[in-house]
Scaffold this motif. Structure first.
Motif, PDB file in Angstrom:
ATOM      1  N   VAL A  44       3.667 -15.241  41.651  1.00  0.00           N
ATOM      2  CA  VAL A  44       2.515 -15.591  42.709  1.00  0.00           C
ATOM      3  C   VAL A  44       1.554 -14.718  42.441  1.00  0.00           C
ATOM      4  O   VAL A  44       1.678 -13.398  42.273  1.00  0.00           O
ATOM      5  N   ASP A  45       0.420 -15.089  42.548  1.00  0.00           N
ATOM      6  CA  ASP A  45      -1.038 -14.483  42.309  1.00  0.00           C
ATOM      7  C   ASP A  45      -1.552 -13.889  43.489  1.00  0.00           C
ATOM      8  O   ASP A  45      -2.037 -14.441  44.422  1.00  0.00           O
ATOM      9  N   VAL A  46      -1.257 -12.399  43.641  1.00  0.00           N
ATOM     10  CA  VAL A  46      -1.965 -12.023  44.869  1.00  0.00           C
ATOM     11  C   VAL A  46      -3.307 -12.062  45.050  1.00  0.00           C
ATOM     12  O   VAL A  46      -3.701 -12.244  46.351  1.00  0.00           O
ATOM     13  N   GLU A  47      -3.925 -11.910  43.905  1.00  0.00           N
ATOM     14  CA  GLU A  47      -5.401 -12.178  44.144  1.00  0.00           C
ATOM     15  C   GLU A  47      -5.792 -13.546  44.534  1.00  0.00           C
ATOM     16  O   GLU A  47      -6.684 -13.803  45.582  1.00  0.00           O
ATOM     17  N   SER A  48      -5.089 -14.610  44.267  1.00  0.00           N
ATOM     18  CA  SER A  48      -5.341 -15.827  44.789  1.00  0.00           C
ATOM     19  C   SER A  48      -5.197 -15.607  46.243  1.00  0.00           C
ATOM     20  O   SER A  48      -5.816 -16.353  47.065  1.00  0.00           O
ATOM     21  N   ILE A  49      -3.853 -15.200  46.710  1.00  0.00           N
ATOM     22  CA  ILE A  49      -3.853 -15.425  48.062  1.00  0.00           C
ATOM     23  C   ILE A  49      -4.649 -14.509  48.974  1.00  0.00           C
ATOM     24  O   ILE A  49      -5.151 -14.991  50.085  1.00  0.00           O
ATOM     25  N   ALA A  50      -5.190 -13.426  48.416  1.00  0.00           N
ATOM     26  CA  ALA A  50      -6.290 -12.704  49.150  1.00  0.00           C
ATOM     27  C   ALA A  50      -7.736 -13.603  49.359  1.00  0.00           C
ATOM     28  O   ALA A  50      -8.474 -13.818  50.249  1.00  0.00           O
ATOM     29  N   ALA A  51      -7.949 -14.176  48.051  1.00  0.00           N
ATOM     30  CA  ALA A  51      -9.126 -15.123  48.045  1.00  0.00           C
ATOM     31  C   ALA A  51      -8.940 -16.402  49.171  1.00  0.00           C
ATOM     32  O   ALA A  51      -9.908 -16.678  50.001  1.00  0.00           O
ATOM     33  N   ALA A  52      -7.668 -16.722  49.238  1.00  0.00           N
ATOM     34  CA  ALA A  52      -7.377 -18.027  50.095  1.00  0.00           C
ATOM     35  C   ALA A  52      -7.809 -17.578  51.310  1.00  0.00           C
ATOM     36  O   ALA A  52      -8.066 -18.357  52.474  1.00  0.00           O
ATOM     37  N   HIS A  53      -7.545 -16.416  51.908  1.00  0.00           N
ATOM     38  CA  HIS A  53      -7.735 -15.874  53.105  1.00  0.00           C
ATOM     39  C   HIS A  53      -9.046 -15.068  53.426  1.00  0.00           C
ATOM     40  O   HIS A  53      -9.205 -14.649  54.471  1.00  0.00           O
ATOM     41  N   GLY A  54      -9.792 -15.006  52.407  1.00  0.00           N
ATOM     42  CA  GLY A  54     -11.211 -14.419  52.514  1.00  0.00           C
ATOM     43  C   GLY A  54     -10.979 -13.008  52.634  1.00  0.00           C
ATOM     44  O   GLY A  54     -11.976 -12.254  53.267  1.00  0.00           O
ATOM     45  N   VAL A  55      -9.945 -12.075  52.086  1.00  0.00           N
ATOM     46  CA  VAL A  55      -9.822 -10.864  52.188  1.00  0.00           C
ATOM     47  C   VAL A  55     -10.287 -10.125  50.904  1.00  0.00           C
ATOM     48  O   VAL A  55      -9.837 -10.520  49.634  1.00  0.00           O
ATOM     49  N   PRO A  56     -11.041  -9.261  50.844  1.00  0.00           N
ATOM     50  CA  PRO A  56     -11.401  -8.408  49.704  1.00  0.00           C
ATOM     51  C   PRO A  56     -10.250  -8.082  48.938  1.00  0.00           C
ATOM     52  O   PRO A  56      -9.301  -7.503  49.411  1.00  0.00           O
ATOM     53  N   TYR A  57     -10.246  -7.898  47.557  1.00  0.00           N
ATOM     54  CA  TYR A  57      -9.352  -7.774  46.771  1.00  0.00           C
ATOM     55  C   TYR A  57      -9.713  -6.582  45.573  1.00  0.00           C
ATOM     56  O   TYR A  57     -10.969  -6.826  45.273  1.00  0.00           O
ATOM     57  N   ARG A  58      -8.964  -5.624  45.434  1.00  0.00           N
ATOM     58  CA  ARG A  58      -9.034  -4.802  44.089  1.00  0.00           C
ATOM     59  C   ARG A  58      -7.660  -4.513  43.224  1.00  0.00           C
ATOM     60  O   ARG A  58      -6.510  -4.661  44.023  1.00  0.00           O
ATOM     61  N   ARG A  59      -7.719  -4.534  42.027  1.00  0.00           N
ATOM     62  CA  ARG A  59      -6.632  -4.149  41.356  1.00  0.00           C
ATOM     63  C   ARG A  59      -6.731  -2.581  40.977  1.00  0.00           C
ATOM     64  O   ARG A  59      -7.603  -2.252  40.471  1.00  0.00           O
ATOM     65  N   LEU A  60      -5.450  -2.073  41.139  1.00  0.00           N
ATOM     66  CA  LEU A  60      -5.326  -0.813  40.605  1.00  0.00           C
ATOM     67  C   LEU A  60      -4.962  -0.576  39.455  1.00  0.00           C
ATOM     68  O   LEU A  60      -3.827  -0.931  38.887  1.00  0.00           O
ATOM     69  N   GLU A  61      -5.901  -0.137  38.306  1.00  0.00           N
ATOM     70  CA  GLU A  61      -5.554  -0.266  36.889  1.00  0.00           C
ATOM     71  C   GLU A  61      -5.091   1.113  36.432  1.00  0.00           C
ATOM     72  O   GLU A  61      -4.119   1.071  35.432  1.00  0.00           O
ATOM     73  N   ALA A  62      -5.316   2.097  37.084  1.00  0.00           N
ATOM     74  CA  ALA A  62      -4.739   3.404  36.597  1.00  0.00           C
ATOM     75  C   ALA A  62      -4.447   4.322  37.507  1.00  0.00           C
ATOM     76  O   ALA A  62      -5.095   4.006  38.762  1.00  0.00           O
ATOM     77  N   ALA A  63      -3.731   5.234  37.487  1.00  0.00           N
ATOM     78  CA  ALA A  63      -3.008   5.958  38.625  1.00  0.00           C
ATOM     79  C   ALA A  63      -4.115   7.008  39.138  1.00  0.00           C
ATOM     80  O   ALA A  63      -4.253   7.123  40.229  1.00  0.00           O
ATOM     81  N   GLY A  64      -5.229   7.172  38.547  1.00  0.00           N
ATOM     82  CA  GLY A  64      -5.973   8.262  38.959  1.00  0.00           C
ATOM     83  C   GLY A  64      -7.252   7.373  39.592  1.00  0.00           C
ATOM     84  O   GLY A  64      -8.277   7.905  40.323  1.00  0.00           O
ATOM     85  N   ASP A  65      -7.245   6.133  39.640  1.00  0.00           N
ATOM     86  CA  ASP A  65      -8.420   5.266  40.269  1.00  0.00           C
ATOM     87  C   ASP A  65      -7.965   5.181  41.917  1.00  0.00           C
ATOM     88  O   ASP A  65      -8.603   4.401  42.570  1.00  0.00           O
ATOM     89  N   LEU A  66      -6.879   5.518  42.232  1.00  0.00           N
ATOM     90  CA  LEU A  66      -6.520   5.438  43.828  1.00  0.00           C
ATOM     91  C   LEU A  66      -7.264   5.723  44.844  1.00  0.00           C
ATOM     92  O   LEU A  66      -7.658   4.609  45.653  1.00  0.00           O
ATOM     93  N   PRO A  67      -8.096   6.672  44.836  1.00  0.00           N
ATOM     94  CA  PRO A  67      -8.992   7.079  45.865  1.00  0.00           C
ATOM     95  C   PRO A  67     -10.292   6.074  45.737  1.00  0.00           C
ATOM     96  O   PRO A  67     -10.476   5.463  47.086  1.00  0.00           O
ATOM     97  N   LYS A  68     -10.613   5.576  44.757  1.00  0.00           N
ATOM     98  CA  LYS A  68     -11.708   4.587  44.668  1.00  0.00           C
ATOM     99  C   LYS A  68     -11.205   3.090  45.174  1.00  0.00           C
ATOM    100  O   LYS A  68     -12.146   2.505  45.904  1.00  0.00           O
ATOM    101  N   ALA A  69     -10.209   2.950  44.858  1.00  0.00           N
ATOM    102  CA  ALA A  69      -9.407   1.466  44.763  1.00  0.00           C
ATOM    103  C   ALA A  69      -9.279   1.225  46.390  1.00  0.00           C
ATOM    104  O   ALA A  69      -9.460   0.269  46.933  1.00  0.00           O
ATOM    105  N   ILE A  70      -8.591   2.320  47.261  1.00  0.00           N
ATOM    106  CA  ILE A  70      -8.338   2.134  48.815  1.00  0.00           C
ATOM    107  C   ILE A  70      -9.749   2.330  49.711  1.00  0.00           C
ATOM    108  O   ILE A  70      -9.649   2.169  50.848  1.00  0.00           O
ATOM    109  N   ALA A  71     -10.839   2.804  49.046  1.00  0.00           N
ATOM    110  CA  ALA A  71     -12.055   2.999  50.040  1.00  0.00           C
ATOM    111  C   ALA A  71     -12.550   1.996  50.333  1.00  0.00           C
ATOM    112  O   ALA A  71     -12.413   0.816  49.940  1.00  0.00           O
ATOM    113  N   GLY A  72     -13.219   1.902  51.557  1.00  0.00           N
ATOM    114  CA  GLY A  72     -13.817   0.896  52.190  1.00  0.00           C
ATOM    115  C   GLY A  72     -13.592   0.761  53.391  1.00  0.00           C
ATOM    116  O   GLY A  72     -12.995   1.489  54.167  1.00  0.00           O
ATOM    117  N   ASP A  73     -14.084  -0.386  54.144  1.00  0.00           N
ATOM    118  CA  ASP A  73     -13.697  -0.780  55.380  1.00  0.00           C
ATOM    119  C   ASP A  73     -13.113  -2.120  55.850  1.00  0.00           C
ATOM    120  O   ASP A  73     -13.170  -2.987  54.931  1.00  0.00           O
TER     121      ASP A  73
END
Length: 556
Positions: free
Chosen positions: A492-521
């Motif tokens: 199952v494509d998680v990004e497609s589920i997020a899009a279907a519900h209109g929820v913003p989506y990000r993919r965590l590509e590298a371990a060090g990118d976590l702070p940027k990935a979870i940022a937001g409101d």
């Protein structure tokens, strides 16, 4: 010794250790093991036995004995309508608050609903008229039965008296033979604690405080649902005890809290050298088998239970249960605590080195780093399977966050909705750490109407294409059926589920990118893709590194 005789012997002995002085027996065949054990106890001068041929009269005799003495009285009968004839007295005991221990003998499960003689449905026979009802289960000749039986009887005795007196029902199913066979051997000792009951329950009365024996060799264990955490963490710290807190116990903070007890307690040499004299448990532990093993080995295991109608004791090791305890301050050598902390630092550093050596996103590193980067005042809701266990193994002590998990029944269902509800009730930032199956199980929870409040919640989804925890269990060795019935890949494509519900989506590509990935409101989804097989290998490397580091630093 046949299993029926063993169970009856232990059950009666534990009732006597708890304080039973009187028992009433109505004659019957299936209850023969219990009747014979009580007769033997009477001949030994340990019990006053009363026999009545009519179950109704027997039960009201027991009611009168218990009502006047204030002590629980055991009622014993055979299976079938004999047990039903106890019901009027059980109702009266319920209504008037009289402590009775109703022990009904029963046919084993394979005879039920077959037309077998004298067999009816006796499970929860007395409905709401009892404080507690349980089926003991058919006795078996295997290790662990004695602790189960004695703990069960101690719990029944305690619940008949606290917090509100009344009847308790134990349904005991016996297979033949029902009489002693002349063989006294059993797979483990049948004896209990010479000091008295297996578990002693201290009633919740004003000023009733259980004073813990003074010792430096103590441990505080904190599990799910713990209350008054700060008070007991402070007391344990002053006593020089290490604090072993599961993440959702919310006591993993301060100098005495350990990160790596899961690994420490898996090292036999460490366990042998660090056997505690007393363990005090808050809440319900259960994430780590090694921690549960510690509870089994403790010389004294005290369970703090504000609700004496339901105390956690998953390994049947509690020696005392109390609504309030006092941990005394003990001056002296702090070698006990220093040794725990030195081993913990070594294990945590070794595990960190393993995790940091892998630049790709891994499940345990994600759990470790997520806790470390959350802003103060945050809420972290973790799924009850691998996410909370990853946190348990690698979460460093820190203040200022609250960790929650649905560990009551530890189910996979409704976790998105539960996290949303918690986030809406929380005053600060909120985050959720879920596996892909838990996320998919409640994807309808993402449906939020246009007029409904939306939570400030970042949902971090660990997507390993299936049931990751099974790769760490014995089922993983069954290569042919494993992937189909345990791994359960879904594609199952998680990004497609997020899009279907209109929820913003990000993919965590590298371990060090976590702070940027979870940022937001607002409500948002972060997907972290991992590999189940690689994760199993990584867990093995973590364990190996931690064990080696601890053995070296403590010269084990």
């Amino acid at each position: 010794m046949n299993p029926a005789t063993a169970l009856a012997t232990v059950l009666v002995d534990e009732l006597l250790r708890c304080g039973m002085t009187d028992a009433v027996v109505a004659p019957g065949s299936r209850s023969a093991p219990l009747a014979l054990a009580m007769h033997a106890a009477e001949r030994a001068g340990r019990l006053r036995l009363h026999v009545r041929i009519d179950e109704r009269s027997a039960s009201f005799l027991g009611l009168g004995l218990a009502k006047r003495s204030g002590r629980p009285v055991a009622l014993v009968c055979t299976s079938g309508t004999a047990a039903a004839n106890f019901h009027p007295a059980v109702i009266e005991a319920h209504q008037s608050g009289v402590p009775l221990l109703v022990v009904t003998a029963d046919r084993p499960p394979e005879l039920r609903d077959t037309g077998a003689n004298q067999t009816i449905d006796q499970v929860k026979l007395y409905g709401t008229a009892v404080r507690w009802s349980t089926e003991i289960g058919v006795p078996e000749n295997r290790p662990g039965m004695v602790a189960y039986w004695r703990s069960l009887v101690s719990r029944a005795w305690g619940l008949a008296q606290a917090p509100v007196r009344g009847p308790v029902h134990l349904n005991a199913a016996f297979r033949e033979p029902l009489v002693p066979d002349g063989d006294e051997s059993w797979c483990e000792p049948l004896d209990g604690d010479a000091a008295g009951a297996w578990t002693r329950v201290r009633a919740a009365t004003p000023g009733s405080v259980l004073h813990v024996p003074p010792t430096r060799r103590g441990v505080l264990v904190v599990g799910d649902g713990a209350v008054n955490v700060k008070r007991y963490v402070a007391a344990a710290s002053m006593a020089g005890w290490p604090v072993l807190s599961e993440p959702n116990g919310n006591a993993r903070y301060g100098d005495h809290a350990l990160t790596s007890y899961h690994f420490l307690l898996g090292i036999p040499e460490f366990v042998e050298r660090h056997r505690p004299e007393v363990v005090v448990t808050l809440g319900k532990p259960g994430l780590s088998r090694s921690l549960l093993s510690l509870l089994r080995r403790a010389e004294e295991h005290i369970v703090l239970a504000p609700d004496l109608a339901n105390w956690p004791d998953p390994v049947r090791s509690a020696t005392q249960v109390a609504p309030e305890v006092e941990i005394p301050v003990v001056a002296g050598d702090d070698a006990w605590l220093k040794s725990w902390r030195a081993a913990d630092r070594a294990a945590a550093a070794a595990v960190d080195a393993v995790l940091d050596a892998v630049p790709e996103v891994s499940e345990p590193r994600l759990a470790r780093d997520l806790v470390s980067v959350l802003p103060g005042g945050s809420l972290l809701f973790a799924a009850a399977s691998m996410p909370i266990r990853d946190l348990d193994q690698v979460m460093r002590p820190r203040r200022g966050i609250r960790v929650m998990a649905s560990r009551g029944a530890s189910g996979i269902d409704g976790l998105i909705s539960t996290a949303m509800g918690a986030a809406l009730a929380h005053a600060g930032r909120s985050y959720a750490l879920l596996g892909d199956l838990a996320f998919l199980h409640d994807q309808n929870g993402l449906v939020v109407g246009p007029h409904d409040p939306r939570p400030d919640l970042a949902i971090v989804v660990v997507n390993n294409q299936g049931g990751g925890i099974f790769s760490l269990l014995p089922q993983a060795a069954l290569r042919d059926p494993f992937e189909r019935v345990f791994g359960t890949p879904h594609r199952v494509d998680v990004e497609s589920i997020a899009a279907a519900h209109g929820v913003p989506y990000r993919r965590l590509e590298a371990a060090g990118d976590l702070p940027k990935a979870i940022a937001g409101d607002g409500l948002r989804i972060v997907e972290a893709r991992t590999d189940r097989d690689a994760n199993a290998v990584l867990h093995g490397e973590m364990r190996k590194a931690a064990y080696a580091a601890v053995r070296e630093v403590l010269d084990l």
